[in-house]
Design an enzyme around this catalytic site. Structure first.
Site, PDB file in Angstrom:
ATOM      1  N   GLU A  37       0.933  -1.178  -0.092  1.00 25.22           N
ATOM      2  CA  GLU A  37      -0.076  -0.019  -0.067  1.00 25.22           C
ATOM      3  C   GLU A  37       0.961   1.401  -0.124  1.00 25.22           C
ATOM      4  OE1 GLU A  37      -2.549   2.744   3.261  1.00 25.22           O
ATOM      5  OE2 GLU A  37      -2.555   0.372   3.468  1.00 25.22           O
ATOM      6  N   ARG A  41       0.496  10.445   0.550  1.00 23.81           N
ATOM      7  CA  ARG A  41       1.048  11.487   1.335  1.00 23.81           C
ATOM      8  C   ARG A  41       2.033  12.538   0.724  1.00 23.81           C
ATOM      9  NH1 ARG A  41       1.429   7.895   6.781  1.00 23.81           N
ATOM     10  NH2 ARG A  41      -0.606   6.615   6.592  1.00 23.81           N
ATOM     11  N   LYS A 125     -10.465  -1.760   7.230  1.00 22.98           N
ATOM     12  CA  LYS A 125      -9.398  -1.272   7.701  1.00 22.98           C
ATOM     13  C   LYS A 125      -9.706  -0.942   9.195  1.00 22.98           C
ATOM     14  CE  LYS A 125      -5.620   2.308   7.428  1.00 22.98           C
ATOM     15  NZ  LYS A 125      -5.227   3.277   6.496  1.00 22.98           N
TER      16      LYS A 125
END
Length: 204
Positions: A37, A41, A125
């Protein structure tokens, strides 16, 4: 196959330098972890996604920190095969369905989990995991919500990952310890490979 069944650990990766993307992905794959993943950011995250998708196609590539529908579509356009969000909203669920990719949306409470289930999402998640009750919280959810499966992320380490992986409603964990910032910046991809190999063998 579900994203939750690809590896005991999904590496959560933050990259500033796209030149590190391909060697990092290859190191994870060499260690036996064929999924990652890459979080959105940094300003160069989409370029890193594009490079991995083009040059390391055997890696099941995901994009994390998708917080708007536009993030989902941009990530998929760059080659992401699944997307991850810290939270769950109807617009994110719709965007992932429109893009044709699995979404792993974040929840931290029972109500949020129920809302996700109402939207037809059963793989979630759990974030931030340690701060939201940890393995004990997920264990308590198994009986009242047997149809849900989780990927705990947030404060998960090599030391506590087995506690999560031992739970019947946990498919995998997400963690950043496989790709330490100092190792990535130094180009020490042998260390990344070794950490991936240890993670690939984790079982609760």
């Amino acid at each position: 196959m579900s994203v939750l069944d690809l590896s005991p650990v999904i590496p959560v990766v933050v990259l500033d330098d796209p030149d590190r993307a391909v060697p990092l992905a290859r190191a994870l794959l060499a260690g036996g972890v064929g999924v990652l993943e890459l979080t959105l950011r940094t300003p160069t995250a989409l370029e890193s996604l594009r490079r991995i998708a083009a040059e390391v196609p055997d890696v099941h590539l995901g994009a994390g920190t998708c917080v708007r529908p536009a993030d989902v579509h941009a990530a998929v356009g760059a080659g992401a095969r699944f997307v991850v969000s810290p939270g769950t909203t109807p617009s994110l669920v719709a965007a992932a369905r429109d893009a044709g990719v699995p979404l792993l949306p974040g929840v931290a409470t029972v109500s949020e989990a129920l809302q996700a289930l109402e939207m037809g999402v059963s793989e979630l998640k759990f974030f931030p995991a340690e701060q939201s009750g940890g393995a004990a919280f997920l264990a308590a959810l198994r009986s009242p919500l047997p149809g849900l499966r989780f990927c705990p992320t947030g404060g998960v380490t090599a030391a506590n990952a087995p506690d999560y992986l031992a739970l019947g409603n946990v498919g995998c964990v997400g963690g950043s310890w496989l790709t330490p910032d100092d190792a990535v910046r130094a180009g020490d991809f042998d260390r990344v490979r070794d950490l991936a190999a240890a993670a690939a063998g984790l079982r609760g």
